[in-house]
Design an enzyme around this catalytic site. Structure first.
Site, short mmCIF file in Angstrom:
data_model
loop_
_atom_site.label_atom_id
_atom_site.label_comp_id
_atom_site.label_asym_id
_atom_site.label_seq_id
_atom_site.Cartn_x
_atom_site.Cartn_y
_atom_site.Cartn_z
N SER A 1 27.03 3.51 -8.19
CA SER A 1 26.02 4.36 -7.55
C SER A 1 24.74 3.54 -7.47
O SER A 1 24.71 2.38 -7.89
CB SER A 1 25.76 5.62 -8.38
N GLU B 1 20.13 2.18 1.18
CA GLU B 1 18.78 1.60 1.37
C GLU B 1 17.70 2.65 1.20
O GLU B 1 16.63 2.37 0.65
CB GLU B 1 18.67 0.96 2.77
#
Lengths: 451, 358
Positions: free
Chosen positions: A372, A156
């Site tokens: 990723s 995040e």
């Protein structure tokens, strides 16, 4: 080469029988021009017909010389080779006159070692595993949860623009943390880039991880590399580098040093499924085998190399079968099964150190997250596939799913336990309520059974 | 046979060395101790023996090193120090260097041999992305400074594409490693010992043509020559010539001929190409005002280009003529055309004259 010599000398017999050939001591051609003689007289001759792959005289001379250097143990008496042994550099080999190719794969895939079933319970029939005490089990669990939460936060953080890049290890928590739990702090870790679980287990703090992600002055790497390229000499965790598989031959060298020191320690090198296609995988395994170095090669087969599925990566039965090509004992293990991973790595470590040899462990644990933060994996795989693996072996989510799908308690339970036994007013109220429910079923939730 | 002796003698006597205080050397290779006349591979062999005898964590490995090596540089090592410290590796350059990095990362002196510089490329990733960055990327928590990679390089008269290359330029572009090239047996021994003991990974290119041909008095004791210090091996005033390795002997012949025409040449052996000694070259160019660089490697993108750009940057107003480069052609190293490809004595001589008469 020796087998050519053998075959050829068998042919000598054959030809002698067929035609009255005189083996001359110098180069010359037989009448008809079909055969050429070797130049060397007096050496066990090998007639080389023009149709033979190695045609010219100089080459046959070479053949003869090589043949001389690895003489057969006994003379060929007849053309039947079945009882022959070939004493070749590298060891004796039995010969066979049956021409048989080894198949590219076994009939059955190598099975996957697993201790816990899908329900999280021990599989019956006497599972073969190493028990962990409560303290260890709790630490493993806590670290896995911590890892998952940390990954969520840092993912995040990248999305919020606070760090430039991150890689999560969703789905693979047990693979790394259980591996780390099975090792000692003296074992040296050579990661690929998705082994932050090992760092956490060893005591690398959340602060240290985040410092590296931010590349601030407290980053042990001094801000030089992208996030997730952590390293810590204190924790025997060698700094991550982006190039794939480069750590594998290095692992062989480091393990060789441990071997020289006779240390009670090994090197553990991690690699992904994609990394096994790199030349350095071959180099690393081969060197470790030849140098008899104590390395555990742990392949985290998570099914994907970014967007490339394993079906585009190799045609072998996964990675476990590759070990044998180098003379390396190998095992396939369920990477989501903490106890199986723990047991397998413990056994591998004992083998590596006591026998001073490399071991290959293929862990199967689906990569639930994206490769990723630079990747959106829904572009190359379906949401349902991700969901399947996300909940498939994840105990918490599974529990939620199961709980969600389970019925509520039956209506009777509304009236029980007010008292030890229901008094007459409650018996009457239940009777009236049931009549109402039958008359107006849509007024009431359907997941409460009326029994 | 005769030619060998001549070349040998030329290198032994023809190199005039200016005395210079060395910063790190225990001795500059002159003076104390016995010196014997030996060739380049023997000098390297001596250095390796000393390296292994003075550090029991030193290892020598590579293809075929056990029996003595294809150029005999590792003769006697396995017998003397044992198979655990001197051993053959599988035929895999990326493995050799990767293994060496791992060994060095554990604090050992890993002396890796690449059989020919022409075959170093599979190891390029390990050298550039791993060895060169090992210390930097880890914030100095780890390093592989104990790694030394030795490789024979350069023309040998009949080597063709794959036994003659000079790949030094590729490696000079990599911060984090050092690149060193000796010109003679005595230089080779001292420089190699410095490389092995230097706390950084080093690539050491050995001029294979000189393995047997170059014969020189080499002290038998342990001595080191400093890295990153160029050496003026011939004093002059009209033009500065810069080179390294086997090419220096060709350049020296050109200098001798130029002298007959009254041109006084200063000849510098760079020795370490990365990091290179700009100060010494600059000081010389300030004196002469002219510079010529010569190397076997193809001219385009060769290390001469770096020297040229740097000198122009630093000495622009002092220069009397453009920087000259006499180098290999921009072709793969040819077999039958080798004599045409090479930067010969006469090509250098012509360039000297052109530069001086500019």
């Amino acid at each position: 080469m020796a087998s050519w010599g053998r075959r050829s000398s068998g042919m000598v017999h054959h030809i002698k029988a067929l035609s009255k050939v005189e083996l001359r001591g110098k180069a010359g051609e037989m009448k008809g021009g079909w055969w050429r003689y070797p130049l060397q007289p007096g050496v066990a001759s090998a007639l080389v017909p023009r149709s033979w792959p190695c045609v010219n005289t100089m080459a046959s001379l070479f053949l003869v010389q090589r043949f001389k250097s690895s003489l057969p143990q006994k003379q060929v008496e007849d053309d039947d080779d079945d009882d022959q042994d070939l004493d070749f550099p590298g060891g004796k080999v039995a010969c066979t006159s049956e021409m048989k190719f080894i198949s590219g794969s076994y009939d059955k895939r190598i099975p996957c070692y697993r201790v816990l079933g899908d329900d999280g319970e021990l599989i019956k029939d006497g599972s073969d595993f190493e028990k962990v005490n409560k303290e260890l089990a709790v630490k493993m669990y806590r670290d896995m949860v911590c890892l998952q939460i940390m990954d969520t936060f840092l993912y995040e953080a990248q999305r919020q623009g606070r760090i430039s890049f991150y890689m999560t290890s969703f789905g693979e928590e047990a693979a790394t943390i259980s591996s780390a739990a099975a090792l000692t702090k003296d074992d040296i870790i050579l990661p690929q880039y998705r082994e932050q679980g090992v760092l956490l287990w060893r005591g690398f703090t959340l602060q240290e991880i985040v410092n590296q992600c931010f590349g601030n002055k407290d980053d042990g790497g001094k801000g030089r590399q992208m996030p997730v390229h952590y390293g810590s000499s204190k924790h025997n965790f060698v700094t991550v580098s982006s190039p794939i598989a480069t750590q594998l031959p290095q692992a062989a060298g480091m393990a060789y040093s441990l071997k020289m020191d006779k240390k009670d320690a090994c090197v553990v090198a991690f690699i992904g499924d994609g990394g096994t296609s790199e030349g350095d995988f071959h180099a690393g395994l081969n060197f470790a085998a030849v140098m008899e170095a104590p390395v555990i090669f742990v392949c985290r087969n998570n099914g994907w190399a970014i967007s490339t599925p394993t079906s585009d990566q190799f045609r072998s039965d996964g990675v476990v079968v590759k070990g044998q090509a180098y003379g390396i004992p190998s095992i396939r293990v369920d990477g989501t099964d903490a106890l199986a991973v723990y047991s397998a790595i413990r056994a591998a470590r004992n083998m590596a150190i006591n026998e001073q040899r490399p071991v290959l462990v293929e862990s199967l644990a689906y990569r639930v997250g994206h490769h990723s933060t630079s990747d959106d994996s829904t572009k190359y795989r379906s949401l349902s596939e991700i969901e399947h693996w996300k909940t498939g072996r994840d105990p918490l989510l599974k529990a939620i799913q199961v709980a969600e799908g389970t019925e509520k308690p039956p209506l009777t339970e509304l009236f029980t336990d007010v008292y030890d036994l229901p008094p007459s007013n409650l018996v009457e109220q239940e009777k009236l309520l049931r009549q109402t429910v039958n008359k107006y079923p849509h007024d009431f939730p359907s997941d409460v059974s009326l029994h | 046979m005769g030619l060998r002796n001549i070349i040998g003698r030329r290198l032994g006597l023809g190199l005039v060395r200016r005395r210079k205080p060395f910063s790190t050397a225990t001795c500059d290779g002159d003076g104390n101790g016995n010196a014997k006349s030996i060739n380049l591979y023997s000098a390297i062999n001596q250095a390796l023996h000393i390296a292994l005898e003075t550090d029991n964590r030193a290892f020598v490995f590579g293809e075929d090193v056990s029996f003595g090596g294809v150029f005999r540089c590792t003769t006697g090592l396995a017998d003397r120090f044992g198979k655990a410290r001197v051993f053959n590796t599988p035929l895999c350059e990326q493995g050799i260097v990767g293994f060496g990095i791992g060994l060095a990362a554990m604090g050992n002196r890993a002396i890796a041999e690449i059989q020919f510089a022409d075959y170093i490329y599979p190891a390029f990733d390990q050298i550039v992305n791993e060895a060169a960055k090992f210390r930097y990327r880890s914030g100095n928590q780890f390093n592989c400074g104990g790694l030394t990679i030795r490789a024979p390089y350069g023309a040998v008269g009949h080597g063709g594409h794959y036994h003659s290359q000079s790949p030094e330029a590729f490696f000079c572009h990599v911060p984090g490693i050092k690149v060193v090239i000796p010109r003679s047996p005595r230089q080779a021994k001292g420089l190699l010992l410095s490389c092995i003991r230097d706390p950084n990974p080093v690539v050491f290119f050995e001029p294979k043509w000189l393995y047997r041909l170059a014969v020189e008095e080499v002290p038998e004791h342990d001595y080191m020559l400093p890295l990153s210090e160029a050496e003026v091996i011939r004093q002059g005033s009209d033009i500065t010539l810069v080179g390294w390795g086997a090419q220096l002997s060709v350049m020296e012949q050109a200098c001798n001929e130029a002298e007959k025409d009254g041109i006084s040449c200063e000849l510098i052996d760079l020795k370490t190409l990365l990091p290179w000694d700009k100060e010494t070259v600059e000081a010389s160019v300030r004196k002469t005002g002219r510079v010529l660089i010569s190397h076997e490697a193809p001219v385009t993108g060769g290390f001469g280009a770096e020297i040229s750009a740097s000198i122009v940057e630093r000495c622009f107003l002092r220069l009397e003529a453009p920087v000259a480069r006499v180098c290999g052609l921009d072709t793969p190293f040819p077999l039958v055309f080798e004599p045409f490809y090479m930067p010969t004595k006469n090509k250098i001589l012509d360039a000297i004259k052109a530069t001086v008469n500019y």
